[in-house]
Design a protein around this motif. Structure first.
Motif, PDB file in Angstrom:
ATOM      1  N   ARG A   1       0.353   2.531  -3.252  1.00 22.10           N
ATOM      2  CA  ARG A   1      -0.695   3.163  -2.477  1.00 22.10           C
ATOM      3  C   ARG A   1      -1.500   4.192  -3.269  1.00 22.10           C
ATOM      4  NH1 ARG A   1       2.365   0.624   0.214  1.00 22.10           N
ATOM      5  NH2 ARG A   1       2.659   0.180   2.378  1.00 22.10           N
ATOM      6  N   LYS A   2      -0.844   5.066  -3.972  1.00 18.85           N
ATOM      7  CA  LYS A   2      -1.552   6.136  -4.684  1.00 18.85           C
ATOM      8  C   LYS A   2      -2.050   5.684  -6.055  1.00 18.85           C
ATOM      9  CE  LYS A   2       0.593   9.809  -2.179  1.00 18.85           C
ATOM     10  NZ  LYS A   2       1.550  10.844  -2.081  1.00 18.85           N
ATOM     11  N   ALA A   3      -1.313   4.832  -6.707  1.00 19.11           N
ATOM     12  CA  ALA A   3      -1.685   4.396  -8.063  1.00 19.11           C
ATOM     13  C   ALA A   3      -2.647   3.217  -8.047  1.00 19.11           C
ATOM     14  CB  ALA A   3      -0.432   4.028  -8.852  1.00 19.11           C
ATOM     15  N   ASN A   4      -2.912   2.658  -6.861  1.00 19.97           N
ATOM     16  CA  ASN A   4      -3.839   1.534  -6.726  1.00 19.97           C
ATOM     17  C   ASN A   4      -3.484   0.354  -7.616  1.00 19.97           C
ATOM     18  OD1 ASN A   4      -5.629   1.595  -4.705  1.00 19.97           O
ATOM     19  ND2 ASN A   4      -7.329   2.443  -5.880  1.00 19.97           N
ATOM     20  N   GLY A   5      -2.311  -0.137  -7.485  1.00 20.39           N
ATOM     21  CA  GLY A   5      -1.868  -1.306  -8.229  1.00 20.39           C
ATOM     22  C   GLY A   5      -0.729  -1.958  -7.471  1.00 20.39           C
ATOM     23  N   TYR A   6       0.108  -2.684  -8.194  1.00 20.23           N
ATOM     24  CA  TYR A   6       1.217  -3.399  -7.584  1.00 20.23           C
ATOM     25  C   TYR A   6       2.480  -3.165  -8.383  1.00 20.23           C
ATOM     26  CZ  TYR A   6      -2.601  -5.567  -5.123  1.00 20.23           C
ATOM     27  OH  TYR A   6      -3.711  -5.751  -4.351  1.00 20.23           O
ATOM     28  N   TYR A   7       3.599  -3.186  -7.694  1.00 24.48           N
ATOM     29  CA  TYR A   7       4.885  -3.044  -8.374  1.00 24.48           C
ATOM     30  C   TYR A   7       5.203  -4.284  -9.200  1.00 24.48           C
ATOM     31  CZ  TYR A   7       5.815   1.140  -5.675  1.00 24.48           C
ATOM     32  OH  TYR A   7       5.742   2.398  -5.142  1.00 24.48           O
ATOM     33  N   LEU A   8       4.923  -5.463  -8.630  1.00 19.36           N
ATOM     34  CA  LEU A   8       5.225  -6.721  -9.311  1.00 19.36           C
ATOM     35  C   LEU A   8       3.948  -7.459  -9.668  1.00 19.36           C
ATOM     36  CD1 LEU A   8       8.132  -8.151  -7.091  1.00 19.36           C
ATOM     37  CD2 LEU A   8       8.314  -6.900  -9.234  1.00 19.36           C
ATOM     38  N   THR A   9       3.897  -7.995 -10.870  1.00 21.62           N
ATOM     39  CA  THR A   9       2.795  -8.866 -11.274  1.00 21.62           C
ATOM     40  C   THR A   9       2.985 -10.224 -10.600  1.00 21.62           C
ATOM     41  OG1 THR A   9       4.002  -9.778 -13.155  1.00 21.62           O
ATOM     42  CG2 THR A   9       2.708  -7.751 -13.546  1.00 21.62           C
ATOM     43  N   ASN A  10       1.989 -11.090 -10.719  1.00 26.40           N
ATOM     44  CA  ASN A  10       2.128 -12.440 -10.160  1.00 26.40           C
ATOM     45  C   ASN A  10       3.307 -13.186 -10.780  1.00 26.40           C
ATOM     46  OD1 ASN A  10      -0.016 -11.966  -8.500  1.00 26.40           O
ATOM     47  ND2 ASN A  10      -1.443 -13.279  -9.584  1.00 26.40           N
ATOM     48  N   LEU A  11       3.514 -13.005 -12.077  1.00 26.24           N
ATOM     49  CA  LEU A  11       4.644 -13.661 -12.746  1.00 26.24           C
ATOM     50  C   LEU A  11       5.967 -13.132 -12.186  1.00 26.24           C
ATOM     51  CD1 LEU A  11       5.784 -15.585 -14.860  1.00 26.24           C
ATOM     52  CD2 LEU A  11       5.568 -13.751 -16.538  1.00 26.24           C
ATOM     53  N   GLU A  12       6.064 -11.827 -11.994  1.00 25.33           N
ATOM     54  CA  GLU A  12       7.287 -11.241 -11.431  1.00 25.33           C
ATOM     55  C   GLU A  12       7.486 -11.651  -9.980  1.00 25.33           C
ATOM     56  OE1 GLU A  12       7.608  -7.129 -14.025  1.00 25.33           O
ATOM     57  OE2 GLU A  12       6.106  -7.256 -12.420  1.00 25.33           O
ATOM     58  N   LEU A  13       6.399 -11.790  -9.229  1.00 23.24           N
ATOM     59  CA  LEU A  13       6.506 -12.294  -7.848  1.00 23.24           C
ATOM     60  C   LEU A  13       7.056 -13.721  -7.856  1.00 23.24           C
ATOM     61  CD1 LEU A  13       3.228 -11.035  -6.135  1.00 23.24           C
ATOM     62  CD2 LEU A  13       5.568 -10.572  -5.370  1.00 23.24           C
ATOM     63  N   LYS A  14       6.547 -14.530  -8.776  1.00 20.10           N
ATOM     64  CA  LYS A  14       7.028 -15.920  -8.891  1.00 20.10           C
ATOM     65  C   LYS A  14       8.523 -15.934  -9.198  1.00 20.10           C
ATOM     66  CE  LYS A  14       6.038 -20.256 -11.286  1.00 20.10           C
ATOM     67  NZ  LYS A  14       6.982 -20.633 -12.295  1.00 20.10           N
ATOM     68  N   GLU A  15       8.950 -15.112 -10.143  1.00 20.32           N
ATOM     69  CA  GLU A  15      10.374 -15.044 -10.490  1.00 20.32           C
ATOM     70  C   GLU A  15      11.212 -14.572  -9.309  1.00 20.32           C
ATOM     71  OE1 GLU A  15      10.313 -12.445 -13.871  1.00 20.32           O
ATOM     72  OE2 GLU A  15       9.589 -14.016 -15.224  1.00 20.32           O
ATOM     73  N   THR A  16      10.687 -13.628  -8.539  1.00 21.69           N
ATOM     74  CA  THR A  16      11.408 -13.135  -7.364  1.00 21.69           C
ATOM     75  C   THR A  16      11.545 -14.238  -6.322  1.00 21.69           C
ATOM     76  OG1 THR A  16      10.644 -10.878  -7.767  1.00 21.69           O
ATOM     77  CG2 THR A  16      11.386 -11.395  -5.526  1.00 21.69           C
ATOM     78  N   LEU A  17      10.488 -14.999  -6.110  1.00 23.83           N
ATOM     79  CA  LEU A  17      10.546 -16.118  -5.166  1.00 23.83           C
ATOM     80  C   LEU A  17      11.533 -17.182  -5.640  1.00 23.83           C
ATOM     81  CD1 LEU A  17       6.752 -16.404  -4.274  1.00 23.83           C
ATOM     82  CD2 LEU A  17       8.600 -15.633  -2.755  1.00 23.83           C
ATOM     83  N   GLU A  18      11.522 -17.453  -6.939  1.00 20.42           N
ATOM     84  CA  GLU A  18      12.479 -18.426  -7.477  1.00 20.42           C
ATOM     85  C   GLU A  18      13.916 -17.936  -7.275  1.00 20.42           C
ATOM     86  OE1 GLU A  18       9.594 -20.360 -10.938  1.00 20.42           O
ATOM     87  OE2 GLU A  18      11.028 -18.791 -11.488  1.00 20.42           O
TER      88      GLU A  18
END
Length: 143
Positions: A80-97
């Motif tokens: 919210r404050k840093a205006n970004g995301y904790y996980l990149t798309n690649l990390e999101l993919k790995e988390t879903l896997e």
């Protein structure tokens, strides 16, 4: 809460180096909590996508669960404050896997009235398409 009280004590004592170590630990704990929540919502998202793909149908309830899981993943992932995301798309993919096996276990109890084992259900779906579809839903919300 205990950590905040300890931090206050360290700061009032002038022990800045120990306070900074504690702040770093608290930051890691916060990030771990967010990653665990994203993983949990990933399980819910995949579970319903597995059922859709295997049964070749959907329900309004499944659609609602999918939308809610996507919203919660994105809400949790947003800095919210840093205006970004904790996980990149690649990390999101790995988390879903990583969440796939747990989602498959749950889906095997629900799809086809629980007639198939997780291994049998896995034979009915396209894993790569499943992960791609899930990631597309999540990243579409980011735009």
């Amino acid at each position: 809460m205990e950590e905040l009280l300890e931090l206050k004590t360290l700061l009032t004592q002038g022990n800045i180096s120990s306070a900074l170590v504690l702040v770093e630990e608290m930051t890691e704990m916060s990030k771990d909590d967010k990653l665990n929540r994203i993983y949990s919502y990933g399980i819910i998202l995949l579970l319903h996508l597995i059922k859709q793909q295997a049964e070749k149908r959907t329900t309004r309830s499944w659609e609602l669960s999918i939308r809610n899981a996507v919203r919660q993943i994105n809400r949790t992932n947003k800095r919210r404050k840093a205006n970004g995301y904790y996980l990149t798309n690649l990390e999101l993919k790995e988390t879903l896997e990583d969440a796939y096996e747990s989602a498959l276990d749950g889906a095997s109890l629900e799809a086809f009235e629980g007639r198939y084992s997780p291994e049998e259900l896995a034979q009915m779906i396209d894993f790569d398409r499943l992960i791609t579809d899930a990631l597309d839903l999540v990243t579409k919300e980011l735009k």
